[in-house]
Design a protein around this motif. Structure first.
Motif, mmCIF file in Angstrom:
data_model
loop_
_atom_site.group_PDB
_atom_site.id
_atom_site.type_symbol
_atom_site.label_atom_id
_atom_site.label_comp_id
_atom_site.label_asym_id
_atom_site.label_seq_id
_atom_site.Cartn_x
_atom_site.Cartn_y
_atom_site.Cartn_z
ATOM 1 N N ARG A 102 2.150 1.383 0.430
ATOM 2 C CA ARG A 102 2.673 0.018 0.420
ATOM 3 C C ARG A 102 1.555 -0.986 0.695
ATOM 4 O O ARG A 102 1.521 -2.064 0.109
ATOM 5 N N LEU A 103 0.599 -0.597 1.562
ATOM 6 C CA LEU A 103 -0.509 -1.513 1.831
ATOM 7 C C LEU A 103 -1.307 -1.784 0.559
ATOM 8 O O LEU A 103 -1.708 -2.904 0.293
ATOM 9 N N GLN A 104 -1.513 -0.741 -0.254
ATOM 10 C CA GLN A 104 -2.284 -0.947 -1.484
ATOM 11 C C GLN A 104 -1.479 -1.753 -2.504
ATOM 12 O O GLN A 104 -1.970 -2.093 -3.571
ATOM 13 N N ASN A 105 -0.232 -2.065 -2.144
ATOM 14 C CA ASN A 105 0.550 -3.023 -2.905
ATOM 15 C C ASN A 105 0.778 -4.298 -2.110
ATOM 16 O O ASN A 105 1.713 -5.048 -2.365
ATOM 17 N N GLY A 106 -0.066 -4.513 -1.113
ATOM 18 C CA GLY A 106 -0.016 -5.771 -0.370
ATOM 19 C C GLY A 106 1.150 -5.926 0.564
ATOM 20 O O GLY A 106 1.453 -7.029 1.012
ATOM 21 N N ARG B 227 5.769 -9.146 11.993
ATOM 22 C CA ARG B 227 6.543 -9.455 13.184
ATOM 23 C C ARG B 227 8.042 -9.562 12.892
ATOM 24 O O ARG B 227 8.864 -9.034 13.616
ATOM 25 N N HIS B 228 8.369 -10.283 11.825
ATOM 26 C CA HIS B 228 9.786 -10.533 11.547
ATOM 27 C C HIS B 228 10.304 -9.731 10.365
ATOM 28 O O HIS B 228 11.473 -9.390 10.309
ATOM 29 N N ALA B 229 9.446 -9.477 9.409
ATOM 30 C CA ALA B 229 9.884 -8.888 8.139
ATOM 31 C C ALA B 229 8.639 -8.385 7.431
ATOM 32 O O ALA B 229 7.536 -8.601 7.903
ATOM 33 N N PRO B 230 8.798 -7.706 6.297
ATOM 34 C CA PRO B 230 7.596 -7.345 5.560
ATOM 35 C C PRO B 230 6.884 -8.602 5.062
ATOM 36 O O PRO B 230 7.518 -9.646 4.888
ATOM 37 N N MET B 231 5.595 -8.512 4.884
ATOM 38 C CA MET B 231 4.839 -9.604 4.285
ATOM 39 C C MET B 231 4.252 -9.057 2.988
ATOM 40 O O MET B 231 3.697 -7.967 2.988
ATOM 41 N N THR C 191 -4.307 -5.550 -2.551
ATOM 42 C CA THR C 191 -4.481 -6.744 -1.721
ATOM 43 C C THR C 191 -4.508 -6.380 -0.241
ATOM 44 O O THR C 191 -4.665 -7.244 0.612
ATOM 45 N N SER C 192 -4.352 -5.097 0.045
ATOM 46 C CA SER C 192 -4.534 -4.613 1.403
ATOM 47 C C SER C 192 -4.911 -3.141 1.312
ATOM 48 O O SER C 192 -5.055 -2.603 0.216
#
Lengths: 562, 183
Positions: free
Chosen positions: A40-44, A49-53, A118-119
């Protein structure tokens, strides 16, 4: 900007299908949390804190009006009505639901966008000059090179799981506006003595908890070889970068450990095997990629008399033109910066309606294109001088014409503790409190160029080390404090700021900035900028002033309480 | 016996991966019967003894992420199988090791990914020259492993050259320029 061909489109479409399946398997319990995280990180996609970004890639900051309208739609439909421009020119949404992300990616793919890399510990979005292709001081347009690097790094099978994230920036102008010296690889397009085109390669720059200025590893790599050379760097890093400690895993730590000469030797040894291999670039490929940027073909126009008349008679317009309008390489045109730093708004935020309105401005005045900047503003690259007044009026109507580009209130800020799970402290309220203190435009103009950069933790997304004034959120026994540095600078003279002393409480920050500014005003010579005065007289004088005035404030407070 | 993926299909594996436990000595450990993949340390400690087995096609060697593949440079033609261990799927050193074995050292035998091998990395592993993928035993049910074959072809035309397709996309396919019109 770059137009996808069928292969670009297919890769993005296949990514949507791949991630939809990964998300499905995760929700079905077939993928563990640990297994899903890097995917998921490689999909940004971060869990915040509150929700996925969700961080969406804006390759080297280029966007068109159709894409902006899709972003508006996403903000409205899946988020809480706004998005945020990051310091790496990307766009973040703070409130999407994980279940909706495959659908969002599908919408993005329809307008040639994605969230790829993007991450995560991979090669990230390549960044560049927001004035690429139109800057008066440009040597070579960096965008085709950025696109070639984007394609090469997209799903590079060997470098998908690096020790840590990896950022590349490219500069093609005399003045570096892409902060290449604080990137893992900084590429400077240069000509050698024989007049041939190539790249000066800097490696190992970065901010974060160990800020380091990148060092030159190669003075000149011929353009044909640039992918081979990058591959050599990445292979040395992938094999030898530290994987035992995430804080010591960036390439800068490897370069420091080996020393630049030894690191360069290992890269050269690897490069010797790769040189002239299949990834060697050809003139035809460069021309093909360049051709896919469907830039408007501009011919010089006569200087617009109406524009000059307006400047003379309208003070507010003239102030905006002075701060927010830049020279263009073609006569009769200008580049315009829309300020995303009005008072009281999170720096870099755009509402859904503003995304739509910017799309409208782009279509009406700027050939349908905009650029996002690492300073978290929006650039309209090519605007006719004759249209500037009308553009200004329209931008003002949507709150994007604050005449503060490059001034104290044009603050770079990460999302900070209000949103980010990593943050030690809030960033946005500090930015807003400072903007509130300095709300007099004439005074701002008098202070002149000043960059304040705020990061909510030492990961330094707000680039605080290279701010003329840097503010870093720190945690002291569970309370939020702020450490202040001065004397940092981005650009050709990239310098890391120096800490002035013990940190401050949030409420003190506007006073601290006031003390710094007063000391500057008292000491500046002629039209000196803040940063020049700091250079000339040193940090000590500022430090003394800040802490003396702070002590006086505390004393006054105590007396008031007696 | 664990299942492996080879040539796009699931197969039952015939090899045993030998890992040294605490206290095991490379020089003295007893090799299991049948086809066995030994750690580099065992190979180096007992090369003379093991060489005939390798040449007979029943012994291979595995490399850890921190081991240099050039250590095997002189043995490549004798070894029917080299494996590369992924201690964690997110540890990407094995991709470079495989690439070096294939491109720099010219290894042509079976190249196998072992350890924490997951379906979401299959595509990258194949591109870096692995010919056999061996997920940990019991990681996937037979049905899940069959379904996982889809991940081998997540992307049909990747941009960059790698071991499987050395030429980048712009050399493999005709990519068209865009013709500009004057504004």
């Amino acid at each position: 900007m770059y137009q996808y061909d069928e292969y670009d489109q297919r890769i993005v479409d296949e990514r949507v299908a791949q991630f939809a399946d990964q998300t499905r398997r995760y929700l079905a319990g077939e993928l563990t949390e640990d297994e899903f995280r890097p995917l998921r990180l490689q999909n940004g996609l971060y869990i915040q804190r509150h929700a996925p970004m969700l961080r969406i890639a804006v390759p080297y900051g280029n966007l068109n009006s159709k894409q902006l309208r899709t972003l508006a739609h996403i903000a409205r439909t899946y988020d809480r009505g706004y998005g945020h421009i990051t310091t790496r020119q990307n766009i973040q949404f703070n409130w999407p639901r994980l279940e909706d992300v495959p659908e969002i990616l599908d919408l993005l793919a329809k307008v040639q966008m994605h969230a790829i890399q993007t991450s995560g510990n991979c090669i990230r979005n390549v960044t560049s000059d927001p004035f690429a292709g139109v800057a008066a001081d440009e040597i070579v347009d960096p965008r085709p090179w950025c696109e070639i690097l984007r394609q090469w790094s997209t799903f590079h099978p060997e470098f998908a799981f690096l020790p840590r994230k990896f950022k590349i920036a490219v500069n093609g102008a005399k003045e570096d506006r892409a902060v290449i010296r604080v990137h893992d690889i900084g590429l400077d397009i240069v000509h050698n003595a024989a007049g041939e085109l190539g790249f000066r390669v800097l490696v190992g720059g970065g901010l974060g908890r160990t800020p380091i200025i990148g060092e030159e590893v190669a003075a000149f790599v011929p353009w044909q070889q640039i992918l081979n050379y990058c591959e050599a760097i990445l292979r040395v890093y992938n094999l030898h970068g530290r994987r035992d400690n995430a804080y010591k895993a960036r390439i800068k730590i490897l370069v420091k450990a080996l020393g630049v000469p030894e690191f360069a030797r290992q890269v050269e040894e690897e490069f010797a095997h790769l040189k002239d291999g299949p990834s060697t670039l050809t003139q035809a490929e460069i021309e093909r990629v360049a051709s896919r940027f469907n830039d408007p073909v501009l011919s010089a126009l006569a200087q617009d008399a109406g524009y000059r008349a307006r400047l003379a008679e309208d003070k507010a317009f003239a102030a905006w033109a002075r701060r927010n309008v830049r020279d263009h390489r073609v006569q009769g045109y200008a580049s315009v910066v829309l300020s995303l730093k009005p008072y009281g708004v999170a720096p870099g935020d755009l509402t859904a309606d503003q995304f739509d309105a910017v799309a409208e401005l782009a279509d009406r005045y700027a050939f349908g294109e905009v650029r996002s900047t690492h300073e978290q503003n929006i650039v309209l690259a090519s605007v006719r001088e004759a249209d500037l007044f009308a553009l200004w009026q329209d931008a003002r109507a949507i709150g994007l014409a604050t005449p503060n580009i490059g001034l104290l209130t044009d603050i770079i800020s990460c999302p900070g503790g209000d949103f980010c799970a990593l943050a030690n402290a809030k960033s946005i309220p500090i930015a807003n409190a400072i903007q509130d203190r300095f709300d007099n435009l004439d005074y701002l103009f008098d202070i002149g160029e000043l960059e304040i950069n705020i990061s909510g933790c030492m990961n330094a997304c707000g680039h605080h080390h290279v701010g003329h004034v840097g503010i870093l959120g720190v945690d002291k026994n569970g309370e939020e404090f702020y450490q202040v540095t001065i004397g940092g600078e981005q650009g050709n003279q990239t310098t890391l700021g120096k800490v002035i002393g013990p940190s401050f409480a949030a409420a003190e920050m506007p006073d601290v900035i006031t003390s710094l500014i007063n000391n500057f005003i008292d000491n500046r010579q002629d039209d000196e900028r803040f940063i020049d005065t700091v250079r000339r007289i040193g940090v000590e004088s500022f430090k003394t002033r800040v802490y003396a005035e702070r002590a006086a404030r505390l004393e006054a407070k105590e007396i008031a309480h007696v | 016996m664990s299942d492996i993926i080879k040539n796009g299909r699931v197969h039952v594996d015939e090899w045993t991966v030998l890992r040294l436990a605490e206290g095991d000595e490379a020089a003295t450990i007893v090799l299991p019967a049948g086809r066995v993949i030994v750690p580099l340390a065992v190979w180096q400690a007992r090369r003379e003894e093991l060489l005939p087995k390798a040449e007979a096609g029943v012994l291979g060697v595995w490399l850890a992420g921190n081991e240099d593949p050039t250590e095997l440079a002189g043995d490549l033609s004798a070894l029917p199988l080299i494996a590369v261990d992924f201690p964690k799927f997110a540890d990407g050193r094995g991709y470079s090791i495989a690439t070096l074995l294939r491109t720099r050292l010219g290894y042509g035998g079976e190249l196998r990914a072992i350890g924490n091998v997951l379906r979401d990395q299959f595509f990258f592993l194949l591109r870096c020259g692995f010919s056999v993928l061996q997920p940990q035993e019991d990681k996937y049910t037979p049905a899940q492993l069959e379904a996982a074959l889809a991940s081998l072809i997540d992307f049909t035309e990747p941009y960059q050259g790698a071991v499987d397709r050395p030429e980048p996309l712009f050399r493999r396919q005709p990519r068209r320029p865009l013709h500009k019109e004057a504004a």
